[in-house]
Design an enzyme around this catalytic site. Structure first.
Site, PDB file in Angstrom:
ATOM      1  N   HIS A  12       5.870  -4.610  28.537  1.00 24.49           N
ATOM      2  CA  HIS A  12       7.487  -4.424  28.513  1.00 24.49           C
ATOM      3  C   HIS A  12       8.042  -5.275  27.497  1.00 24.49           C
ATOM      4  O   HIS A  12       7.630  -6.618  27.285  1.00 24.49           O
ATOM      5  CB  HIS A  12       7.947  -4.792  29.845  1.00 24.49           C
ATOM      6  CG  HIS A  12       9.305  -4.890  29.959  1.00 24.49           C
ATOM      7  ND1 HIS A  12      10.235  -3.827  30.222  1.00 24.49           N
ATOM      8  CD2 HIS A  12      10.221  -6.084  29.768  1.00 24.49           C
ATOM      9  CE1 HIS A  12      11.495  -4.124  29.942  1.00 24.49           C
ATOM     10  NE2 HIS A  12      11.635  -5.770  29.903  1.00 24.49           N
TER      11      HIS A  12
ATOM     12  N   GLU B 207      17.265 -10.112  31.566  1.00 25.10           N
ATOM     13  CA  GLU B 207      15.857 -10.112  32.023  1.00 25.10           C
ATOM     14  C   GLU B 207      15.410 -11.789  31.874  1.00 25.10           C
ATOM     15  O   GLU B 207      14.269 -12.007  32.698  1.00 25.10           O
ATOM     16  CB  GLU B 207      15.316  -9.456  31.091  1.00 25.10           C
ATOM     17  CG  GLU B 207      15.704  -7.907  31.490  1.00 25.10           C
ATOM     18  CD  GLU B 207      14.525  -6.774  30.444  1.00 25.10           C
ATOM     19  OE1 GLU B 207      15.154  -5.637  30.378  1.00 25.10           O
ATOM     20  OE2 GLU B 207      14.189  -7.314  29.696  1.00 25.10           O
TER      21      GLU B 207
ATOM     22  N   LYS C  82       1.659  -6.181  31.363  1.00 22.55           N
ATOM     23  CA  LYS C  82       1.722  -5.451  32.635  1.00 22.55           C
ATOM     24  C   LYS C  82       0.276  -5.638  32.934  1.00 22.55           C
ATOM     25  O   LYS C  82      -0.837  -6.231  32.437  1.00 22.55           O
ATOM     26  CB  LYS C  82       1.996  -4.088  32.278  1.00 22.55           C
ATOM     27  CG  LYS C  82       3.398  -3.684  31.868  1.00 22.55           C
ATOM     28  CD  LYS C  82       3.883  -2.445  31.798  1.00 22.55           C
ATOM     29  CE  LYS C  82       5.426  -2.187  31.391  1.00 22.55           C
ATOM     30  NZ  LYS C  82       5.651  -0.909  31.213  1.00 22.55           N
TER      31      LYS C  82
ATOM     32  N   TYR D 248      13.732  -3.477  37.516  1.00 21.22           N
ATOM     33  CA  TYR D 248      13.856  -2.128  36.958  1.00 21.22           C
ATOM     34  C   TYR D 248      15.184  -1.336  37.633  1.00 21.22           C
ATOM     35  O   TYR D 248      14.961  -0.178  37.636  1.00 21.22           O
ATOM     36  CB  TYR D 248      12.469  -1.265  37.221  1.00 21.22           C
ATOM     37  CG  TYR D 248      11.518  -1.701  35.972  1.00 21.22           C
ATOM     38  CD1 TYR D 248      11.881  -1.491  34.839  1.00 21.22           C
ATOM     39  CD2 TYR D 248      10.266  -2.471  36.531  1.00 21.22           C
ATOM     40  CE1 TYR D 248      10.820  -1.823  33.937  1.00 21.22           C
ATOM     41  CE2 TYR D 248       9.272  -2.713  35.890  1.00 21.22           C
ATOM     42  CZ  TYR D 248       9.682  -2.322  34.536  1.00 21.22           C
ATOM     43  OH  TYR D 248       8.522  -2.493  33.169  1.00 21.22           O
TER      44      TYR D 248
ATOM     45  N   ASN E 208       1.112   1.046  30.488  1.00 21.14           N
ATOM     46  CA  ASN E 208       1.380   0.778  28.923  1.00 21.14           C
ATOM     47  C   ASN E 208       1.470  -0.431  28.332  1.00 21.14           C
ATOM     48  O   ASN E 208       2.076  -0.860  27.425  1.00 21.14           O
ATOM     49  CB  ASN E 208       2.449   1.877  28.393  1.00 21.14           C
ATOM     50  CG  ASN E 208       3.610   1.367  29.162  1.00 21.14           C
ATOM     51  OD1 ASN E 208       3.748   0.347  29.956  1.00 21.14           O
ATOM     52  ND2 ASN E 208       4.968   1.861  28.758  1.00 21.14           N
TER      53      ASN E 208
HETATM   54  P1  RTP Z   1       9.389  -1.020  28.765  1.00 19.63           P
HETATM   55  O1  RTP Z   1      10.733  -0.982  29.462  1.00 19.63           O
HETATM   56  O2  RTP Z   1       8.394  -1.213  29.928  1.00 19.63           O
HETATM   57  O3  RTP Z   1       9.509  -1.984  27.713  1.00 19.63           O
HETATM   58  O4  RTP Z   1       9.116   0.316  28.040  1.00 19.63           O
HETATM   59  P2  RTP Z   1      10.181   1.199  27.257  1.00 19.63           P
HETATM   60  O5  RTP Z   1      11.611   0.486  27.039  1.00 19.63           O
HETATM   61  O6  RTP Z   1       9.605   1.956  26.215  1.00 19.63           O
HETATM   62  O7  RTP Z   1      10.489   2.443  28.522  1.00 19.63           O
HETATM   63  P3  RTP Z   1      11.564   2.640  29.394  1.00 19.63           P
HETATM   64  O8  RTP Z   1      12.216   3.967  29.003  1.00 19.63           O
HETATM   65  O9  RTP Z   1      12.529   1.507  29.571  1.00 19.63           O
HETATM   66  O10 RTP Z   1      10.826   3.175  30.825  1.00 19.63           O
HETATM   67  C1  RTP Z   1      10.380   1.852  31.483  1.00 19.63           C
HETATM   68  C2  RTP Z   1       8.842   1.996  31.828  1.00 19.63           C
HETATM   69  O11 RTP Z   1       8.976   3.129  32.827  1.00 19.63           O
HETATM   70  C3  RTP Z   1       7.511   3.951  32.560  1.00 19.63           C
HETATM   71  N1  RTP Z   1       8.079   5.508  32.289  1.00 19.63           N
HETATM   72  N2  RTP Z   1       7.425   6.574  32.605  1.00 19.63           N
HETATM   73  N3  RTP Z   1       6.766   8.977  33.336  1.00 19.63           N
HETATM   74  C4  RTP Z   1       7.714   8.963  32.554  1.00 19.63           C
HETATM   75  O12 RTP Z   1       8.416   9.707  31.787  1.00 19.63           O
HETATM   76  C5  RTP Z   1       8.074   7.392  32.094  1.00 19.63           C
HETATM   77  N4  RTP Z   1       8.855   7.043  31.407  1.00 19.63           N
HETATM   78  C6  RTP Z   1       8.929   5.692  31.277  1.00 19.63           C
HETATM   79  C7  RTP Z   1       6.823   3.449  31.296  1.00 19.63           C
HETATM   80  O13 RTP Z   1       5.798   2.373  31.852  1.00 19.63           O
HETATM   81  C8  RTP Z   1       7.923   2.364  30.721  1.00 19.63           C
HETATM   82  O14 RTP Z   1       7.409   1.342  29.980  1.00 19.63           O
HETATM   83 MG    MG Z   2      12.496  -0.424  28.622  1.00 17.85          MG
END
Ligand code: RTP
Ligand code: MG
Length: 141
Positions: free
Chosen positions: A117, A128, A11, A51, A114
């Site tokens: 991804h 994706e 990112k 997204y 963070n």
């Molecule tokens: P990613 O898709 O980026 O690999 O991350 P992830 O699976 O660990 O998390 P996901 O639930 O898919 O969420 C995608 C991205 O959205 C942001 N996020 N913000 N403020 C919040 O509660 C929140 N929750 C998720 C994070 O940047 C996350 O990587």
């Molecule tokens: Mg995710």
């Protein structure tokens, strides 16, 4: 275990920190092969499309704005159990919960910034990978 492919994005925060090579080293040390890679400045429409699954979530606008704040490095990783292996390397979504030695534990600043991804399942990985590399944009070997 099966050979899988997964989609990884470094990112904007981690690209800005100049740690692409450190993160690539972690992929290769875990026996993941980089079979496609592109540096991309996403448009808002690109990020909203990528997204789309999160479109109704309260954090969607912040997520999209962050992902277009600078270039990202996108790669397709291939290897045994690639999806879970990459998620293990990444660490928890919220860097406050990510263990030291994971990519997010070492480099992430916040839940938005963070660092990386990674696809979360075979179906999303396939979608994706096609989003960024199309049908024939990879170099498997
Ligand atoms: P990613 O898709 O980026 O690999 O991350 P992830 O699976 O660990 O998390 P996901 O639930 O898919 O969420 C995608 C991205 O959205 C942001 N996020 N913000 N403020 C919040 O509660 C929140 N929750 C998720 C994070 O940047 C996350 O990587
Ligand atoms: Mg995710």
């Amino acid at each position: 275990m099966a050979v899988e492919r997964t989609l990884s994005i470094i990112k904007p925060d981690a690209v800005a920190k100049n740690v692409i090579g450190d993160i690539y080293r972690r992929f290769e040390n875990a026996n993941l092969r980089i079979i496609g890679a592109r540096m991309v400045q996403l448009s808002r429409a690109d990020a909203e499309g990528f997204y789309a699954v999160h479109a109704e979530r309260p954090f969607f606008n912040d997520l999209v704005s962050f992902m277009i704040s600078g270039p990202v490095m996108v790669q397709c990783l291939e290897g045994e159990n690639a999806i879970a292996t990459n998620r293990d390397l990444m660490g928890a979504t919220n860097p406050k919960e990510a263990e030291a030695g994971t990519i997010r534990g070492d480099f992430a600043e916040s839940i938005d910034a963070n660092a990386v991804h990674g696809s979360d399942a075979p179906e999303t990985a396939a979608q994706e990978i096609e989003f960024f590399f199309g049908k024939d944009g990879l170099c498997p070997r």
